[in-house]
Design a protein around this motif. Structure first.
Motif: not given
Length: 128
Positions: A20-24, A30-33, A35-42, A46-53
């Protein structure tokens, strides 16, 4: 088309601080799902893949893949430097300071880092 990328993390709060220090700033939300993290691209779509942690599904400890790296594109060299610094301040480890590399093209500006789990990332731009 790649739909999503997942990296493992044992410490989700530390991972959230780091990502969250750089992806936003790159447009990811960011979406929480569960207990995990889902970073959804613009973009829509979206033109890029979702990024999950996520914590590993099998319950074992997460580990960084040897030879695995995810790259995120910055808009400018200044943004890349700012995001690299923010990621380091949020618990990342430097794997290569921002700059040009002789092994790549003359306009490929890149920085490398690792997240708190040890996953390797790159930030790059081809913008002058």
């Amino acid at each position: 088309m790649i739909a999503y990328i997942t990296v493992g993390a044992d410490d989700i709060p530390a991972a959230e601080r780091f990502y969250s220090a750089f992806l936003p700033a790159l447009g990811y939300r960011l979406e929480h799902y569960h207990g995990d993290l889902s970073y959804i691209p613009p973009g829509s779509p979206p033109t890029s893949p979702d990024f999950y942690v996520k914590a590993p599904f099998n319950g074992a400890s997460a580990s960084a893949g040897n030879g695995t790296m995810v790259a995120f594109q910055a808009e400018s060299q200044q943004q890349l430097r700012d995001l690299h610094a923010a990621a380091l301040s949020a618990g990342g480890t430097n794997e290569g300071a921002p700059g040009f590399r002789e092994a790549y093209s003359a306009d490929f500006y890149v920085a490398y880092l690792r997240d708190p789990q040890g996953n390797k990332l790159a930030l790059f731009t081809t913008s002058p």
